[in-house]
Design a protein around this motif. Structure first.
Motif, PDB file in Angstrom:
ATOM      1  N   GLU A 157      -5.135  16.234  -5.239  1.00 14.76           N
ATOM      2  CA  GLU A 157      -6.321  15.943  -5.719  1.00 14.76           C
ATOM      3  C   GLU A 157      -7.324  17.129  -5.167  1.00 14.76           C
ATOM      4  O   GLU A 157      -8.161  17.687  -5.920  1.00 14.76           O
ATOM      5  N   GLY A 158      -7.126  17.508  -4.114  1.00 14.57           N
ATOM      6  CA  GLY A 158      -7.619  18.680  -3.577  1.00 14.57           C
ATOM      7  C   GLY A 158      -7.247  19.997  -4.232  1.00 14.57           C
ATOM      8  O   GLY A 158      -8.450  20.784  -4.620  1.00 14.57           O
ATOM      9  N   TYR A 181       3.060  16.817 -11.661  1.00 20.52           N
ATOM     10  CA  TYR A 181       1.639  16.932 -11.732  1.00 20.52           C
ATOM     11  C   TYR A 181       1.331  18.362 -11.067  1.00 20.52           C
ATOM     12  O   TYR A 181       0.428  18.978 -11.672  1.00 20.52           O
ATOM     13  N   GLU A 182       1.999  18.591  -9.893  1.00 22.94           N
ATOM     14  CA  GLU A 182       1.723  19.738  -9.434  1.00 22.94           C
ATOM     15  C   GLU A 182       2.051  21.134 -10.088  1.00 22.94           C
ATOM     16  O   GLU A 182       1.290  22.243 -10.494  1.00 22.94           O
ATOM     17  N   ARG A 201       0.731  -1.142  -0.066  1.00 25.89           N
ATOM     18  CA  ARG A 201      -0.076  -0.010   0.032  1.00 25.89           C
ATOM     19  C   ARG A 201       0.873   1.286  -0.017  1.00 25.89           C
ATOM     20  O   ARG A 201       1.821   1.051   0.390  1.00 25.89           O
ATOM     21  N   PRO A 202       0.302   2.251  -0.537  1.00 23.42           N
ATOM     22  CA  PRO A 202       1.061   3.592  -0.448  1.00 23.42           C
ATOM     23  C   PRO A 202       1.393   3.931   0.987  1.00 23.42           C
ATOM     24  O   PRO A 202       0.501   3.652   1.692  1.00 23.42           O
ATOM     25  N   SER A 203       2.643   4.570   1.114  1.00 26.49           N
ATOM     26  CA  SER A 203       2.944   5.022   2.509  1.00 26.49           C
ATOM     27  C   SER A 203       2.002   6.249   2.521  1.00 26.49           C
ATOM     28  O   SER A 203       1.291   6.942   1.937  1.00 26.49           O
ATOM     29  N   LEU A 204       1.920   6.469   3.951  1.00 23.92           N
ATOM     30  CA  LEU A 204       1.256   7.747   4.492  1.00 23.92           C
ATOM     31  C   LEU A 204       1.539   8.949   3.935  1.00 23.92           C
ATOM     32  O   LEU A 204       0.761   9.729   3.332  1.00 23.92           O
ATOM     33  N   SER A 205       2.686   9.260   3.755  1.00 21.91           N
ATOM     34  CA  SER A 205       3.390  10.477   3.143  1.00 21.91           C
ATOM     35  C   SER A 205       2.642  10.514   1.602  1.00 21.91           C
ATOM     36  O   SER A 205       2.550  11.579   1.116  1.00 21.91           O
ATOM     37  N   THR A 206       2.947   9.540   0.937  1.00 25.51           N
ATOM     38  CA  THR A 206       2.457   9.293  -0.680  1.00 25.51           C
ATOM     39  C   THR A 206       0.986   9.792  -0.369  1.00 25.51           C
ATOM     40  O   THR A 206       0.576  10.544  -1.473  1.00 25.51           O
ATOM     41  N   ALA A 207       0.193   8.956   0.362  1.00 25.93           N
ATOM     42  CA  ALA A 207      -1.273   9.065   0.298  1.00 25.93           C
ATOM     43  C   ALA A 207      -1.696  10.711   0.785  1.00 25.93           C
ATOM     44  O   ALA A 207      -2.809  11.112   0.046  1.00 25.93           O
ATOM     45  N   LEU A 208      -0.847  11.049   1.757  1.00 23.80           N
ATOM     46  CA  LEU A 208      -1.302  12.450   1.976  1.00 23.80           C
ATOM     47  C   LEU A 208      -1.061  13.571   0.766  1.00 23.80           C
ATOM     48  O   LEU A 208      -1.841  14.463   0.523  1.00 23.80           O
ATOM     49  N   ALA A 209       0.149  13.246   0.116  1.00 22.91           N
ATOM     50  CA  ALA A 209       0.645  14.103  -1.194  1.00 22.91           C
ATOM     51  C   ALA A 209      -0.558  13.963  -2.015  1.00 22.91           C
ATOM     52  O   ALA A 209      -0.943  14.780  -2.851  1.00 22.91           O
TER      53      ALA A 209
END
Length: 143
Positions: free
Chosen positions: A20-21, A120-121, A7-15
């Motif tokens: 997306e926001g 992407y950003e 699964r993606p790491s927490l930092s990747t998921a947060l980024a």
């Protein structure tokens, strides 16, 4: 980065969530500021002509559901994807939209654009600064 479970790491998921926001905010700003019907240009990254046609049909259905209008032109890159900055179809789509022919670009998913968060950003900001948003089809359960 992924964890041992795959699964993606927490930092990747947060980024990913933050980006997306940001993408969603930019979409709302551009569509709310549109003085007329929102017009979007489809962009497809496909491995075959058949896949391109299928993706364009999905995008068209989504656009109609949103009440947007499709631009007269659609854009695609076929085959294995080079970096997004080296794709002729995507670069043409960006030029088309930033020249005022579309308010936004619609792709099947973010993976059709790039998985690199920094690129992407930068792309989101580049388009937003020119009054253009990027949209993706919503994730479907099981997809």
């Amino acid at each position: 980065m992924t964890t041992d479970s795959g699964r993606p790491s927490l930092s990747t998921a947060l980024a990913d969530g933050r980006l997306e926001g940001l993408r969603s905010l930019y979409e709302r700003e551009v569509t709310n500021g549109a003085s007329r019907t929102v017009r979007v240009a489809p962009y497809v990254l496909a491995s075959s002509v058949a896949e391109r046609r299928a993706d364009l049909k999905l995008i068209e259905a989504y656009v109609l559901e949103k009440g947007w209008h499709l631009a007269l032109t659609n854009f695609a890159d076929l085959g294995q994807a080079p970096p997004v900055t080296d794709r002729s179809g995507f670069n043409e789509a960006c030029r088309y939209a930033t020249q005022g022919f579309a308010h936004g670009l619609v792709a099947i998913s973010r993976h059709a654009i790039t998985t690199d968060n920094a690129v992407y950003e930068e792309l989101l900001d580049f388009l937003h600064n020119r009054g253009v948003f990027l949209a993706f089809l919503p994730c479907r359960d099981g997809a």
